[in-house]
Write a protein that holds these residues in place. Structure first.
Motif, PDB file in Angstrom:
ATOM      1  N   GLN A  58      13.792  62.272  15.082  1.00 51.04           N
ATOM      2  CA  GLN A  58      14.651  62.384  16.264  1.00 51.04           C
ATOM      3  C   GLN A  58      15.011  63.839  16.523  1.00 51.04           C
ATOM      4  N   THR A 116      19.981  60.760  16.921  1.00 50.50           N
ATOM      5  CA  THR A 116      20.004  59.300  16.932  1.00 50.50           C
ATOM      6  C   THR A 116      19.555  58.868  18.325  1.00 50.50           C
ATOM      7  N   VAL A 117      19.157  57.598  18.462  1.00 46.24           N
ATOM      8  CA  VAL A 117      18.706  57.140  19.784  1.00 46.24           C
ATOM      9  C   VAL A 117      19.782  57.358  20.838  1.00 46.24           C
ATOM     10  N   TYR A 175      20.972  53.332  12.180  1.00 43.54           N
ATOM     11  CA  TYR A 175      21.543  53.565  13.510  1.00 43.54           C
ATOM     12  C   TYR A 175      20.736  54.620  14.257  1.00 43.54           C
ATOM     13  N   SER A 176      20.364  55.690  13.554  1.00 41.85           N
ATOM     14  CA  SER A 176      19.669  56.802  14.221  1.00 41.85           C
ATOM     15  C   SER A 176      18.346  56.335  14.829  1.00 41.85           C
ATOM     16  N   ARG A 177      17.738  55.304  14.204  1.00 40.37           N
ATOM     17  CA  ARG A 177      16.460  54.791  14.724  1.00 40.37           C
ATOM     18  C   ARG A 177      16.659  53.738  15.795  1.00 40.37           C
ATOM     19  N   GLY A 178      17.883  53.249  15.966  1.00 38.06           N
ATOM     20  CA  GLY A 178      18.137  52.183  16.919  1.00 38.06           C
ATOM     21  C   GLY A 178      18.011  50.801  16.294  1.00 38.06           C
ATOM     22  N   ALA A 191      23.642  54.875   8.497  1.00 41.11           N
ATOM     23  CA  ALA A 191      23.566  55.942   9.501  1.00 41.11           C
ATOM     24  C   ALA A 191      22.114  56.174   9.925  1.00 41.11           C
ATOM     25  N   GLU A 192      21.188  56.098   8.973  1.00 39.48           N
ATOM     26  CA  GLU A 192      19.772  56.292   9.304  1.00 39.48           C
ATOM     27  C   GLU A 192      19.246  55.141  10.161  1.00 39.48           C
ATOM     28  N   PHE A 196      19.738  49.447  21.332  1.00 36.93           N
ATOM     29  CA  PHE A 196      19.776  48.638  20.110  1.00 36.93           C
ATOM     30  C   PHE A 196      19.343  47.198  20.365  1.00 36.93           C
TER      31      PHE A 196
END
Lengths: 286, 297
Positions: free
Chosen positions: B230, B196-197, A251-254, A248-249, A44
């Protein structure tokens, strides 16, 4: 000012809080990822890594020319990491706690120590130039987690602000991460699992006698039992982060969630000021 | 006998919810909660505890002040900074004591006691799906790996006695000592990944750990539709690392709803998309070469 971010339950948002709090503060800050089994903070913050250092622990090696097979090493070792077998001595490095007992007790000076690599510690900066960064990375298959955490913590900035991203749970790795910090932020979610593990985490920080408060992540996701508990136990709720698919999305991408809302950035800044007031106003940079 | 261990690396990806849902799909099984540090499976299983046992996890050094001459040997030999000198007396900080006993053996006055410590408790219970072995490690205690090993040994022993040929084990997060203790000699591990990452990073590491110990690994993706890019990355990694992909579960509030009502996902709503996905995963896991139960004709 050293703040650790812990949770009991995994996946409640420790790393989200550490990354976003660090990026919200308009002042120099050092962030340390002490979840050395699964460090994620770098995903992140994207720090630039400048140094890499092995974390090593001493393990015994036996000079059989000096050894008289007296078994003193085997008797002192509580971890079954060294044993006399027939006319030789065998060691089990993965069981060794590096206590040094065998080399200290050997009357012949036959047991000396060599180094075993447990993992690495990386340091760097960024994304802001005044943000210090360090993380530990346990080697896959190794079990000695606390020494790696202690090495990461050697990078604490004693004059400025340090944020520590702790591992989940309530046992030795978490204790090693939270020890000697000024404040613990406990991140939870309003679900039965979140509450159960929060209670364990609260017991842990109380035993360590560190001031603490809550961040409720995914607020609105479950029930309100965590609020009832917080009230009963007089635990301050420092911040609520809403349950929101867009968050949440991100977060999922960083992505940092403060990049989506200025409001949240201000809330993180206020949270830091609140913690300063609770701990000791003098310890915080003006 | 087969044992499936549910792992994830990253916490909070849905290990326990999935374990609980699987429990309701198996005709007969033994449940084992190997997350002794922050156990949650009991919240869904409402176990009726039949047996409670102490877990004696190690020893702790205690200096007998009346015998101590203040020579400081204990402080010199301790590698864990557990001995400190305050008001001219040497004391051991229990939180730092590793239980190695080096100070005990090297004290010239024999002034250090080394009592055993009760570090937690373990339980044998009955649930609506079958017997369950679970535990609670004491707060801030060590030796979680040993408690995990003990819980799994007991589950194995009791399954054998009761002629149960399947053990389902809910594992801890991370890749450290309790995780290693939870996977040794397992038939297979199922990794619950999230798109997720962090989920991908952590799934890779726990996958490497399984490969390191030569345990067959499978992976399923929870909340797969949260980020389809992902999800594709996970599929690609699984293929490269030769980890079988056994299914994908959509992002579904049914998980939380079931948890609040102390039910499994399937009990709560048998026809939800998540329930159907979990059922498909369960069949794929049980049909895998590592888990297939061979029956002699």
């Amino acid at each position: 000012m050293i703040i650790s971010i812990a949770s009991g339950k995994g996946g409640t948002g420790k790393t989200t809080v550490a990354a976003n709090l660090a990026a919200s503060l308009d002042q120099a800050v050092t962030v340390l990822d002490c979840d050395v089994e699964e460090p994620n903070l770098h995903l992140f913050l994207h720090p630039e890594i400048h140094t890499r250092e092995n974390v090593v622990a001493p393990i015994p090696q036996v000079n059989m020319e000096k050894c008289t097979l007296c078994k003193r090493c085997m008797e002192i070792c509580r971890f079954n990491a060294i044993a006399v077998a027939g006319k030789t001595v065998v060691t089990f490095p993965e069981l060794c706690h590096s206590c040094g007992g065998c080399s200290a007790i050997c009357p012949e000076g036959a047991v000396t120590e060599m180094e075993r690599v447990l993992g690495i510690v990386e340091t760097g900066t960024g994304p802001a130039p005044d943000m210090g960064f360090a993380q530990g990375l346990l080697d896959v298959g190794q079990v000695m987690v606390p020494p790696v955490i202690r090495k990461v913590k050697s990078h604490i900035d004693t004059r400025g602000i340090t944020l520590i991203d702790a591992p989940p749970g309530t046992s030795c790795p978490v204790i090693a991460a939270m020890k000697d910090t000024d404040y613990v932020i406990l991140v939870t979610e309003p679900t039965p699992f979140g509450l159960n593990d929060l209670k364990l985490a609260v017991e842990t920080v109380r035993m360590m006698d560190i001031p603490h408060g809550l961040i409720i992540n995914r607020a609105g996701m479950g029930d309100d039992a965590v609020y009832v508990y917080a009230k009963e136990q007089h635990l301050p709720v420092l911040l609520e982060i809403p349950f929101d698919r867009e968050i949440a999305e991100a977060y999922s991408r960083g992505d940092l969630i403060i990049s989506r809302s200025n409001d949240l950035k201000e809330k993180f800044q206020t949270l830091y000021q609140d913690i300063c007031r609770m701990v000791d106003a003098q310890r915080c940079a003006p | 006998m087969k044992e499936l261990v549910i792992l994830s690396g990253k916490g909070g990806t849905g290990k326990t919810s999935l374990t609980a849902a699987f429990a309701g799909l198996a005709p007969s099984l033994m449940l084992c909660d190997a997350d002794v540090d922050a156990a949650d499976l009991h919240l869904i299983m409402s176990p009726d505890i039949q047996e409670t046992h102490d877990f004696v996890g190690g020893n702790e050094a205690v200096i007998k002040q009346e015998l101590c001459t203040g020579c400081g040997t204990c402080k010199d030999v301790c590698r864990f900074d557990a001995v400190s000198e305050s008001d001219a007396a040497f004391v051991v900080d229990a939180l730092n004591c590793e239980g190695c006993g080096v100070c005990v053996d090297l004290c010239p006055e024999n002034a250090i006691d080394f009592p055993q410590k009760t570090c937690g408790r373990w339980f044998v219970s009955i649930t609506r799906f079958g017997p369950m072995v679970h535990a609670r490690l004491g707060i801030a205690e060590e030796n979680s790996g040993r408690l995990v090993t003990l819980v799994r040994e007991q589950a194995r022993k009791r399954a054998r006695e009761q002629h149960i040929d399947l053990i389902l084990t809910d594992g801890p997060p991370g890749i450290g000592c309790p995780v290693i203790a939870s996977m040794g000699q397992a038939s297979a591990v199922l990794i619950v990944a999230e798109p997720t990452v962090s989920g991908i990073h952590d799934m890779k590491r726990v996958g490497e750990l399984a490969a390191h110990f030569k345990i067959p690994a499978m992976v399923c993706i929870n909340k797969y539709d949260l980020n389809l890019d992902q999800t594709r990355s996970i599929e690609k990694i699984a293929k490269e690392k030769d980890i079988a992909m056994v299914g994908q579960i959509p992002f579904d509030p049914a998980f939380t709803q079931a948890m609040i009502q102390c039910q499994t996902l399937v009990e709560n709503n048998e026809t939800s998309r998540a329930s159907r996905a979990v059922r498909d995963i369960w069949h794929a896991v049980m049909a895998s070469p590592a888990m297939k139960i061979e029956r002699l004709m």
